[in-house]
Each structure stands twice: as C-alpha cells, then as structure tokens.
Design a protein around this motif. Structure first.
Motif, PDB file in Angstrom:
ATOM      1  N   LEU A 173       0.829  -1.205   0.000  1.00 15.65           N
ATOM      2  CA  LEU A 173       0.000   0.000   0.000  1.00 15.65           C
ATOM      3  C   LEU A 173       0.865   1.257   0.000  1.00 15.65           C
ATOM      4  CD1 LEU A 173      -2.923   0.898  -0.059  1.00 15.65           C
ATOM      5  CD2 LEU A 173      -2.864   1.056   2.430  1.00 15.65           C
ATOM      6  N   ASN A 177       0.073   3.966  -2.854  1.00 21.04           N
ATOM      7  CA  ASN A 177      -0.259   5.352  -2.504  1.00 21.04           C
ATOM      8  C   ASN A 177       0.913   6.306  -2.662  1.00 21.04           C
ATOM      9  OD1 ASN A 177      -2.885   4.727  -1.914  1.00 21.04           O
ATOM     10  ND2 ASN A 177      -2.614   4.707   0.306  1.00 21.04           N
ATOM     11  N   ILE A 201     -14.530   8.241   0.290  1.00 20.29           N
ATOM     12  CA  ILE A 201     -13.876   7.096   0.916  1.00 20.29           C
ATOM     13  C   ILE A 201     -14.352   6.918   2.349  1.00 20.29           C
ATOM     14  CG2 ILE A 201     -11.651   6.198   1.705  1.00 20.29           C
ATOM     15  CD1 ILE A 201     -10.387   7.530  -0.748  1.00 20.29           C
ATOM     16  N   LEU A 235      -7.526   0.802  -9.650  1.00 20.56           N
ATOM     17  CA  LEU A 235      -7.500   0.089  -8.373  1.00 20.56           C
ATOM     18  C   LEU A 235      -8.851  -0.564  -8.112  1.00 20.56           C
ATOM     19  CD1 LEU A 235      -5.822   2.898  -6.215  1.00 20.56           C
ATOM     20  CD2 LEU A 235      -4.671   1.018  -7.391  1.00 20.56           C
ATOM     21  N   VAL A 237     -10.777  -1.558  -4.734  1.00 17.46           N
ATOM     22  CA  VAL A 237     -10.696  -1.288  -3.299  1.00 17.46           C
ATOM     23  C   VAL A 237     -11.842  -2.005  -2.589  1.00 17.46           C
ATOM     24  CG1 VAL A 237     -10.602   0.497  -1.525  1.00 17.46           C
ATOM     25  CG2 VAL A 237      -9.700   0.962  -3.810  1.00 17.46           C
ATOM     26  N   SER A 238     -11.508  -2.675  -1.470  1.00 19.15           N
ATOM     27  CA  SER A 238     -12.514  -3.371  -0.667  1.00 19.15           C
ATOM     28  C   SER A 238     -12.359  -2.957   0.793  1.00 19.15           C
ATOM     29  CB  SER A 238     -12.371  -4.892  -0.790  1.00 19.15           C
ATOM     30  OG  SER A 238     -12.509  -5.308  -2.140  1.00 19.15           O
ATOM     31  N   TYR A 239     -13.491  -2.948   1.515  1.00 15.69           N
ATOM     32  CA  TYR A 239     -13.497  -2.595   2.937  1.00 15.69           C
ATOM     33  C   TYR A 239     -14.197  -3.712   3.714  1.00 15.69           C
ATOM     34  CZ  TYR A 239     -12.691   2.047   0.954  1.00 15.69           C
ATOM     35  OH  TYR A 239     -12.205   3.108   0.246  1.00 15.69           O
ATOM     36  N   THR A 254      -8.821  -2.617   4.936  1.00 16.08           N
ATOM     37  CA  THR A 254      -9.030  -2.278   3.529  1.00 16.08           C
ATOM     38  C   THR A 254      -7.976  -2.972   2.692  1.00 16.08           C
ATOM     39  OG1 THR A 254      -9.120  -0.483   1.905  1.00 16.08           O
ATOM     40  CG2 THR A 254      -7.663  -0.173   3.768  1.00 16.08           C
ATOM     41  N   SER A 255      -8.400  -3.461   1.544  1.00 15.61           N
ATOM     42  CA  SER A 255      -7.471  -4.075   0.594  1.00 15.61           C
ATOM     43  C   SER A 255      -7.550  -3.307  -0.720  1.00 15.61           C
ATOM     44  CB  SER A 255      -7.795  -5.550   0.369  1.00 15.61           C
ATOM     45  OG  SER A 255      -9.068  -5.705  -0.221  1.00 15.61           O
ATOM     46  N   VAL A 256      -6.391  -3.094  -1.310  1.00 11.40           N
ATOM     47  CA  VAL A 256      -6.300  -2.329  -2.557  1.00 11.40           C
ATOM     48  C   VAL A 256      -5.503  -3.163  -3.553  1.00 11.40           C
ATOM     49  CG1 VAL A 256      -5.575  -0.191  -3.655  1.00 11.40           C
ATOM     50  CG2 VAL A 256      -6.344  -0.163  -1.270  1.00 11.40           C
TER      51      VAL A 256
END
Length: 715
Positions: A173, A177, A201, A235, A237-239, A254-256
């Motif tokens: 990450l 980022n 977000i 990307l 993105v999962s939460y 969170t996974s990106v």
C-alpha cells in the motif's frame, strides 16, 4: 497483599471516559491466561478461575498449598524450588515451557512467565502467568502467518481503528499510494490521502463500520495520492469490518489491488476493437482509389501511428495482376495518401514522405521494398540512425525524419486475392511507445481489410475508364450545323464505374433542311449499357435518313431493342421543320422536353408517355409543337432531375423554376442546369438544347447520316 482485594481496581483508578466491564472474546479470553500468586514460602495465596480451568484444582484445593507439591512432578521438584528462590530473592523473572501436573494425574506443557511482586509492607511474592502451550502456539502461528502475509502481500492492506485512523499499512500500500507508512499511521484518511476523494472514501468506510457488510471491489482510476503526478492507476478497493470473537467492532481493514496493467490491457483491447470497427465503416465508402487510400491512412492516425502513408505498386494500376516484386529487385511505387497527427513533429515527418500522386523507385534494400517482395510485415521497434537510410527516400528525408524524432517503424503489405498491391507505411514520433507485436497484428488486419477495398476500387476505376471511353466514343464528337438551330449539349458521366454507360444524345440533319434531335437512356450501367446505347444510336441515325415520322422511328427502335438481350431504354425523338416552324415529337417512356419561349414561363411539352423501347407491341404517337425564333427545346435524361428522396413532379418543378428568368445563351443554360440541379453524381446526365435562329438557313441536302467520329464531346 494477603487477600484478593489487594488486586482489585481501586476507585478512581479507571481512566476517565471508561467504565469497568467485561468484554468477552478478546485475545486474553482465547489464551485463557491463568494467574497464580505465591508467597515467599511458596504457598498459593491467589488462584484465578483460569488457573482452575488450566490445572483442574479448585481454589479451595489450591489456596494455602505449596505450589511445587501441587503442580510440579517429583523429578523437577528441586529445580523448581531453586528457581523460585532465585526469583523471590534476586528479582527478575523466568520464562519458558514447563510440564505442569494436572489434577487428573496427567501433565501438560504450559507457557510460563514468573516475576517478583512486593506489597506496601515489603512482603515478597511471586506471580506466575501461564497458558496452554498448544493454544499459545496456535495463536502465535496464526499471528505470524498474518503478519507475514500482510508484509509480503502484493495487495495493498491497511487496518484502521474505529475512528478511521491508520494503525497498520503494508509495503504494497505504501507503493500504491506513493506514501511511506509514517505518513499514514495515526492519521485519519482525510489527512493521509489529501489528493484522494476522502469524503467518498470515509463515507464508504463508515457505512461498512455501521452495517458490518463488506464493500468489495470498488473500481477507481486516479493518480498516486502521495505526489499527485504520474500515470493514472486503476484500483480495486474493498473494505471489511474487523470484529473480535464476540462480534465487537475493532476497526476496519481495507485491501487495494492494483489492476492498472489489466485495465490498460482491456482499454487497449477496446481501442483496437474500436479501430477495427471504425475501419469497417470508414474504409471503402466509395469506389474511388485515392479516397479509399486516404480513408485507410486517416483511420490509423493518431490511434496507431503518428504518420501513415499508403503506396501501391505502379504496375497494379495498369489493371493486370502483377504478383509481388521479385526478391533483390527494386520496386516502383505510386503514393496514394499520407496522413499525420496534429503535431509539429509529425508535420515535419510528412515532408519526408512521397506526396500523393508521385512515383518513386525504391531499391531492394529499402524496408518498404522488402515488405512487398516478401509479402510480410517489416517491424523495427526501436529505430536507430543506421535504419533511417532504409526507411527514407533520400538523404534530405533522412534528416527530416531524424529531426522529427522517428523512433519506431513498420510497414505491412496490402494483399488482396493473393496479390501484393503495395504497403501501409507507419511511423511513431510523438507517441513514446514503440510498435509492439500486437500493433503489427492490428496493422496487418487493417491493411488486409483495406487492401480488398483498394483492389475493388482499382478494378472499378479501370472498368469506369473503359465504360467512359466507350461512352464518349459512341457519342457525337461535334454535331453538324443544323438548319435554323443553334445547338448546345453536355454529357456528364456518373461518379461510379458501375453507373456509367447508358445515356446518349444526338443531333442529325435530314433531307429538306429538317433536323432530328434525340436523347435516350438505356436502363442499366457499365460496358453492356454503353454497348447497347451504341447500337440504338446507330439504328436511330439510320432511321433518321429515311425521313419518317418520329412515332414510326420509335416503333422501329422498339423492334431493335426487343432483339437485344433484355434491354430496356427510354427515348424522346423530335424532328424540327424550319419551314413550318414546328417540331414533331414522340416519346418512349422518357421525361418530357421543356419549351422555353422568350417572355413566357418555361413549360413541359404535353406528350403521351409511351412505353420504353424493348417492351414491344405498344403504339407510339407524335405531337406537334410550334417553335418561333428564339424558342428553345430542352431534352435531357433523368440523371438531371431524379433523386432518391423527392418526387419527380417536385424535381420537374425545380427544373422549370431554374429555367425561368432572363434569356440565356444555350451554352449558359447547360452550365446552369448541370451546376444547380443534379444532387450527387450517381447517374449519367445527357443534355441537348436547340434554339431556333431568327433567320432560317437556306435549305440544303445533308449527306447520308452516319455515326460520328469516336471522340469526346466538348465539355
């Protein structure tokens, strides 16, 4: 410290804002850590419920007992006593795995930590913290696995607390980022990611925290938040809400997933499919060879190349199948089209290309010659200075391409029906990416599609030239001077090869000073229609010499047309008699002539329509029309007025409106009609205008009429 009350939280010792409560499901509950306190003599003075669960002894059985006798096997007794004495007397502690006795007579390995305690009166104690080694090893293994996966995962992972502050960020990450971990940790999302849409977000994160429903694979495209510069990244993105064993929220994970390469590949695939689809629609819209080549060049610029050129072998334009250029021999090309992107560098490179229409000879060592010789693409991903002389036409072009920044090149053959027609030449200048193998495949597919269109165009162009030559040869070169008439005429061929061929006009002197005026249209097109037109025109000229009535002429022409193979034609035939000032007109399915009288509105001659020639057995009728000096009789074919989307009556009204106005010379009237009336160039136009002169010519006997010499009429 002699009682359990000593270890209970004192009033006022709980941090402000917190209440004393039991939170089941924590890690301590999973480990079930047992606490045992021994006095300095080794007797048990405190025994926790977890100790009872771990060792089996109740508090009543354990309290006051010597711990060594209760929990230690006989063979370890002396060692444990010595270690206990050291901890109590010297302080420090002991940690390790210890085999403890269970009430049921067995033993179990426990993970043990000991330390010395001292109360306010100076009395010494030993605290032992222990848990089942197997349980602890399971937890340690799971934790180590989790940490290793987080640290080495190619997926960006982060953990945030319930206030949405970063508490863990993995290296992946950090890379995604473009921010180091210290720029994340302890900060809320809005502070750590200033370049991102933090409001959206955080809203998504709070929704997951509140509902516990994960939000999976949210797609986003943007630039790295650290610098805010660089190419966009795609990307997923999962939460996920993090919970303890009791379901209590601990925070958010969170996974990106960086899917930039996949996204770019998909976008590239869509671009290529779009380019192929565009080529299917945009290439080959006409049967014009030059236009088809321009369409190919314009389709590939700028999506595939910055500069594109379409060149064909000069031999193929002769209409014969030439095959590919033999290896080791030079090739002669005719440039058909060049296109370039809208940059100064591309414009500079265009100056190095052969201009459309120019013929150039390239030696066998040139790349474009190799392309047409082998029938295979030539691909140079990274062009060097040594490659430029094999690409450019001369030294000046080499300098132009070098200055423009040519860095990647390919040429693909134009092959149709097994014949190499030429090559599509592609260059990259402003686009920094070199041509890849996928580009070669794409260019080959586009070239293959375009080559068929180019081949069709060149054959149609040849057929059109043949039909047009035949048509012009069969039309009168220059009609002779007619008694009492001024003649003007035009023939305008259709724009497409397959539409050329069937229209004709003629003006023929007759005995007694009379003149025959003919306009006809053979249904159909191409060489066959032109040939049929020639036969009818010859028959009409022969019948004219007989001096018979126009209706009789049409009857004989109808018989002639019926003898031809499925041939239908329309025709209007008029004979002008200067002594009587009258024209006798007959019609075979043709549009009516127009009479234009000075000082009057133009009008259509009222004629029986009649059947077209070739139908057979239908009678024709002649009608007389008075013509005074200055009057004009206008005969024409349907290509002058007919359109696909308007009624013929409306188009005839447009013809009359255009003719209405001050008197014009017949030549000027021809120019006006051809300029303003035809919409498009889809059909031939034959136009004949005869104006009655004020002073009639003396009557003379004309020679026997015969077909005019084969030459093109004046424009």
């Amino acid at each position: 410290m002699g009682s359990a009350d000593t270890f209970r939280p004192e009033p006022g010792r709980i941090p402000a804002g917190h209440t004393a409560r039991h939170e089941p499901g924590s890690l301590l509950d999973v480990l079930s850590v047992a606490a045992v306190v021994l006095d300095q003599d080794g007797r048990i003075v405190l025994w926790s419920p977890q100790a009872e669960e771990l060792f089996g002894w109740t508090p009543a059985e354990a309290l006051g007992s010597f711990a060594a006798r209760l929990l230690v096997a006989e063979e370890d007794f002396e060692t444990v006593l010595a270690e206990f004495a050291r901890v109590v007397s010297e302080g420090g502690g002991w940690a390790g795995v210890f085999p403890a006795r269970h009430k049921n007579g067995g033993s179990r390995l426990i993970e043990l930590r000991t330390m010395r305690l001292e109360d306010e009166d100076g009395r010494l104690y030993a605290l032992g913290m222990s848990t089942d080694q197997a349980v602890l090893r399971d937890v340690e293994r799971d934790l180590a696995l989790s940490l290793r996966l987080v640290a080495q995962s190619p997926i960006g992972l982060a953990v945030l607390d319930t206030e949405l502050r970063y508490v863990l960020v993995n290296p992946a990450l950090e890379r995604i980022n473009d921010l180091p971990a210290e720029r994340h940790l302890g900060r809320p999302v809005r502070d750590a990611l200033p370049f991102a849409d933090t409001e959206q977000i955080e809203s998504a994160m709070r929704r997951v925290m509140e509902t516990g429903i994960p939000l999976l694979d949210e797609f986003s495209v943007g630039r790295p938040v650290g610098s805010g510069v660089g190419p966009d990244r795609a990307l997923l993105v999962s939460y996920y809400r993090l919970e303890d064993a009791g379901g209590r929220p601990l925070g958010l994970a969170t996974s990106v997933v960086d899917v930039t390469d996949r996204h770019r590949a998909a976008a590239e695939a869509r671009r290529r499919l779009s380019l192929v689809a565009d080529a299917s629609v945009l290439i080959g819209t006409t049967l014009d060879l030059d236009q088809t080549a321009r369409e190919l060049a314009e389709v590939v610029v700028p999506d595939l190349a910055d500069v594109a050129a379409v060149d064909v072998l000069d031999t193929v334009l002769g209409g014969t199948r030439s095959g590919s250029v033999p290896g080791g021999q030079a090739a002669v090309f005719r440039a058909l089209a060049v296109a370039a992107s809208d940059t100064a560098e591309a414009a500079e490179a265009v100056r190095a290309a052969d201009p459309p229409g120019q013929i150039a000879k390239y030696d066998a060592d040139r790349l474009v010659t190799q392309c047409v010789s082998t029938g295979r693409p030539v691909h140079i991903a990274h062009v060097t200075a040594a490659d430029l002389p094999r690409i450019a036409r001369d030294e000046a072009a080499v300098r132009l391409l070098a200055d423009a920044g040519l860095h990647s090149y390919m040429a693909v053959p134009l092959i149709a029906r097994g014949e190499v027609l030429g090559a599509l030449d592609l260059k990259r200048i402003g686009n920094p990416a070199p041509f890849g193998e996928d580009d070669v495949v794409l260019a080959g597919e586009l070239a293959a599609r375009a080559a068929v269109c180019i081949d069709n165009a060149r054959w149609y162009q040849r057929e059109r030239a043949t039909a047009l030559t035949l048509q012009r040869d069969l039309l009168p070169h220059r009609p002779p001077q007619l008694a009492g008439l001024d003649i003007a005429y035009r023939y305008q061929p259709a724009g497409l090869a397959n539409n050329v061929g069937g229209d004709w006009f003629d003006a023929i002197p007759q005995p007694g000073g009379k003149s025959a005026l003919v306009v006809g249209d053979v249904m159909g097109s191409g060489i066959n229609a032109a040939a049929a037109m020639g036969q009818l025109r010859t028959a009409a000229r022969t019948l004219t010499g007989l001096g018979i009535d126009p209706a009789q002429v049409l009857r004989h022409l109808d018989d002639t047309a019926s003898g031809l193979d499925q041939m239908i034609a329309t025709c209007v035939y008029a004979v002008y008699d200067p002594e009587r000032g009258r024209a006798c007109v007959a019609n075979a399915g043709h549009l009516p002539p127009v009479v234009l009288r000075p000082g009057h509105r133009p009008e259509l001659v009222e004629l029986p329509t009649g059947a077209p020639l070739g139908v057979g057995g239908i009678p024709f009728e002649s009608v007389s029309v008075d013509l005074a000096p200055g009057d004009q009789l206008i005969l024409y074919t349907d290509g002058l007025v007919e359109t696909r989307d308007q009624a013929i009556d409306s188009r005839l009204e447009a013809l009359l409106a255009l003719l209405d106005g001050p008197p014009r010379e017949p030549e000027a009237t021809c120019d006006l009609l051809l300029k303003d009336l035809p919409e498009g160039n889809d059909d031939d136009v034959a136009l004949l205008i005869a104006r009655v002169r004020a002073e009639p010519d003396p009557v003379s006997e004309p020679p026997n009429p015969s077909p005019a010499s084969p030459d093109s009429p004046a424009p």
